[in-house]
Scaffold this motif. Structure first.
Motif, PDB file in Angstrom:
ATOM      1  N   LYS A  31      52.887  98.788  70.619  1.00 31.55           N
ATOM      2  CA  LYS A  31      52.664  98.229  69.285  1.00 31.55           C
ATOM      3  C   LYS A  31      51.338  97.457  69.255  1.00 31.55           C
ATOM      4  O   LYS A  31      51.031  96.685  70.147  1.00 31.55           O
ATOM      5  CB  LYS A  31      53.821  97.305  68.922  1.00 31.55           C
ATOM      6  CG  LYS A  31      53.853  96.897  67.478  1.00 31.55           C
ATOM      7  CD  LYS A  31      55.085  96.049  67.181  1.00 31.55           C
ATOM      8  CE  LYS A  31      55.480  96.247  65.758  1.00 31.55           C
ATOM      9  NZ  LYS A  31      56.671  97.001  65.549  1.00 31.55           N
ATOM     10  N   GLY A  32      50.567  97.701  68.223  1.00 31.48           N
ATOM     11  CA  GLY A  32      49.299  97.011  68.070  1.00 31.48           C
ATOM     12  C   GLY A  32      48.118  97.775  68.643  1.00 31.48           C
ATOM     13  O   GLY A  32      46.977  97.319  68.537  1.00 31.48           O
ATOM     14  N   TYR A  33      48.388  98.926  69.268  1.00 33.36           N
ATOM     15  CA  TYR A  33      47.325  99.737  69.857  1.00 33.36           C
ATOM     16  C   TYR A  33      47.403 101.151  69.312  1.00 33.36           C
ATOM     17  O   TYR A  33      48.465 101.757  69.291  1.00 33.36           O
ATOM     18  CB  TYR A  33      47.447  99.769  71.385  1.00 33.36           C
ATOM     19  CG  TYR A  33      47.532  98.396  71.982  1.00 33.36           C
ATOM     20  CD1 TYR A  33      46.413  97.556  72.000  1.00 33.36           C
ATOM     21  CD2 TYR A  33      48.725  97.915  72.490  1.00 33.36           C
ATOM     22  CE1 TYR A  33      46.494  96.281  72.531  1.00 33.36           C
ATOM     23  CE2 TYR A  33      48.814  96.641  73.028  1.00 33.36           C
ATOM     24  CZ  TYR A  33      47.693  95.828  73.047  1.00 33.36           C
ATOM     25  OH  TYR A  33      47.776  94.575  73.565  1.00 33.36           O
ATOM     26  N   SER A  34      46.261 101.670  68.888  1.00 32.42           N
ATOM     27  CA  SER A  34      46.219 103.040  68.375  1.00 32.42           C
ATOM     28  C   SER A  34      46.245 104.021  69.542  1.00 32.42           C
ATOM     29  O   SER A  34      45.879 103.663  70.676  1.00 32.42           O
ATOM     30  CB  SER A  34      44.955 103.261  67.548  1.00 32.42           C
ATOM     31  OG  SER A  34      43.831 103.313  68.408  1.00 32.42           O
ATOM     32  N   PRO A  35      46.663 105.253  69.289  1.00 28.85           N
ATOM     33  CA  PRO A  35      46.609 106.265  70.354  1.00 28.85           C
ATOM     34  C   PRO A  35      45.202 106.418  70.933  1.00 28.85           C
ATOM     35  O   PRO A  35      45.040 106.560  72.149  1.00 28.85           O
ATOM     36  CB  PRO A  35      47.068 107.547  69.649  1.00 28.85           C
ATOM     37  CG  PRO A  35      47.957 107.068  68.549  1.00 28.85           C
ATOM     38  CD  PRO A  35      47.322 105.775  68.083  1.00 28.85           C
ATOM     39  N   SER A  36      44.176 106.343  70.093  1.00 32.08           N
ATOM     40  CA  SER A  36      42.796 106.446  70.592  1.00 32.08           C
ATOM     41  C   SER A  36      42.464 105.313  71.542  1.00 32.08           C
ATOM     42  O   SER A  36      41.809 105.524  72.572  1.00 32.08           O
ATOM     43  CB  SER A  36      41.803 106.442  69.430  1.00 32.08           C
ATOM     44  OG  SER A  36      41.949 107.587  68.645  1.00 32.08           O
ATOM     45  N   GLU A  37      42.899 104.114  71.205  1.00 32.80           N
ATOM     46  CA  GLU A  37      42.645 102.971  72.081  1.00 32.80           C
ATOM     47  C   GLU A  37      43.330 103.155  73.428  1.00 32.80           C
ATOM     48  O   GLU A  37      42.729 102.925  74.480  1.00 32.80           O
ATOM     49  CB  GLU A  37      43.121 101.674  71.417  1.00 32.80           C
ATOM     50  CG  GLU A  37      42.288 101.260  70.224  1.00 32.80           C
ATOM     51  CD  GLU A  37      42.880 100.097  69.447  1.00 32.80           C
ATOM     52  OE1 GLU A  37      42.098  99.441  68.738  1.00 32.80           O
ATOM     53  OE2 GLU A  37      44.103  99.857  69.533  1.00 32.80           O
ATOM     54  N   VAL A  38      44.574 103.582  73.402  1.00 35.69           N
ATOM     55  CA  VAL A  38      45.340 103.764  74.642  1.00 35.69           C
ATOM     56  C   VAL A  38      44.718 104.870  75.488  1.00 35.69           C
ATOM     57  O   VAL A  38      44.583 104.727  76.707  1.00 35.69           O
ATOM     58  CB  VAL A  38      46.828 104.050  74.326  1.00 35.69           C
ATOM     59  CG1 VAL A  38      47.592 104.392  75.582  1.00 35.69           C
ATOM     60  CG2 VAL A  38      47.462 102.848  73.618  1.00 35.69           C
ATOM     61  N   HIS A  39      44.318 105.967  74.857  1.00 31.95           N
ATOM     62  CA  HIS A  39      43.709 107.058  75.613  1.00 31.95           C
ATOM     63  C   HIS A  39      42.336 106.672  76.150  1.00 31.95           C
ATOM     64  O   HIS A  39      41.927 107.120  77.223  1.00 31.95           O
ATOM     65  CB  HIS A  39      43.666 108.334  74.780  1.00 31.95           C
ATOM     66  CG  HIS A  39      45.024 108.917  74.610  1.00 31.95           C
ATOM     67  ND1 HIS A  39      45.557 109.190  73.381  1.00 31.95           N
ATOM     68  CD2 HIS A  39      45.975 109.257  75.514  1.00 31.95           C
ATOM     69  CE1 HIS A  39      46.783 109.660  73.540  1.00 31.95           C
ATOM     70  NE2 HIS A  39      47.056 109.703  74.825  1.00 31.95           N
ATOM     71  N   CYS A  40      41.642 105.796  75.443  1.00 35.02           N
ATOM     72  CA  CYS A  40      40.361 105.296  75.951  1.00 35.02           C
ATOM     73  C   CYS A  40      40.599 104.423  77.187  1.00 35.02           C
ATOM     74  O   CYS A  40      39.863 104.522  78.168  1.00 35.02           O
ATOM     75  CB  CYS A  40      39.615 104.524  74.869  1.00 35.02           C
ATOM     76  SG  CYS A  40      37.921 104.084  75.335  1.00 35.02           S
ATOM     77  N   LEU A  41      41.629 103.594  77.156  1.00 37.16           N
ATOM     78  CA  LEU A  41      41.973 102.794  78.334  1.00 37.16           C
ATOM     79  C   LEU A  41      42.288 103.698  79.525  1.00 37.16           C
ATOM     80  O   LEU A  41      41.834 103.445  80.653  1.00 37.16           O
ATOM     81  CB  LEU A  41      43.171 101.887  78.045  1.00 37.16           C
ATOM     82  CG  LEU A  41      42.958 100.771  77.020  1.00 37.16           C
ATOM     83  CD1 LEU A  41      44.267 100.050  76.735  1.00 37.16           C
ATOM     84  CD2 LEU A  41      41.888  99.795  77.485  1.00 37.16           C
TER      85      LEU A  41
END
Length: 154
Positions: A31-41
């Motif tokens: 929650k609070g993180y977009s799929p793009s953000e998570v995949h970038c991490l």
């Protein structure tokens, strides 16, 4: 319908089902993180000396989109910038402790889903798996060629 069209349609159905099946838990846990953000991490964790160019290649995004994404991640304190002492010009990224926690949740969820689906793969013969791998390798090579025609490195 041509066999190739049917195969691609069926693959889309499989991936849509996977996305639907995993979506609710992924959204709750991340929650609070977009799929793009998570995949970038995930990419920052996996790529050696991750910079905007390498991340854009890995994520199949423009450099501008990756720059915006890394700014969001910096603002959320999930990543940090650093420079190589031998190359003061280039900016690289690394995960913070918070970024590592988010990425670990994502990885654990994927492991959980892989364990859930393992039965299907255990029931497949070596020949079936090899045929699938050959198809994926051939199709990936084709897509790499098409991407290079667009002037993008893979």
């Amino acid at each position: 319908m041509l066999q190739g069209q049917k195969l691609m349609r069926d693959l889309r159905v499989v991936f849509n089902k996977l996305a639907w099946l995993n979506k609710q838990e992924m959204e709750e846990q991340l929650k609070g993180y977009s799929p793009s953000e998570v995949h970038c991490l995930e990419a920052i964790k996996d790529v050696n000396n991750p910079n905007v160019r390498k991340l854009s290649q890995r994520l199949f995004m423009t450099r501008g989109a990756v720059s915006k994404l890394t700014k969001k991640l910096l603002h959320k304190q999930l990543i940090e910038r650093y420079r190589d002492p031998n190359n003061k010009k280039e900016i690289y990224y690394t995960l913070t402790e918070a970024g590592e926690r988010v990425e670990a949740i994502h990885s654990q969820l994927h492991e959980k889903y892989q364990a859930r689906d393992l039965k299907v793969f255990e029931e497949m013969s070596e020949a079936e798996l090899e045929a699938i791998f050959r198809f994926i390798e051939r199709y990936n090579a084709h897509l790499d060629t098409e991407i290079k025609k667009e002037g993008v490195e893979t």
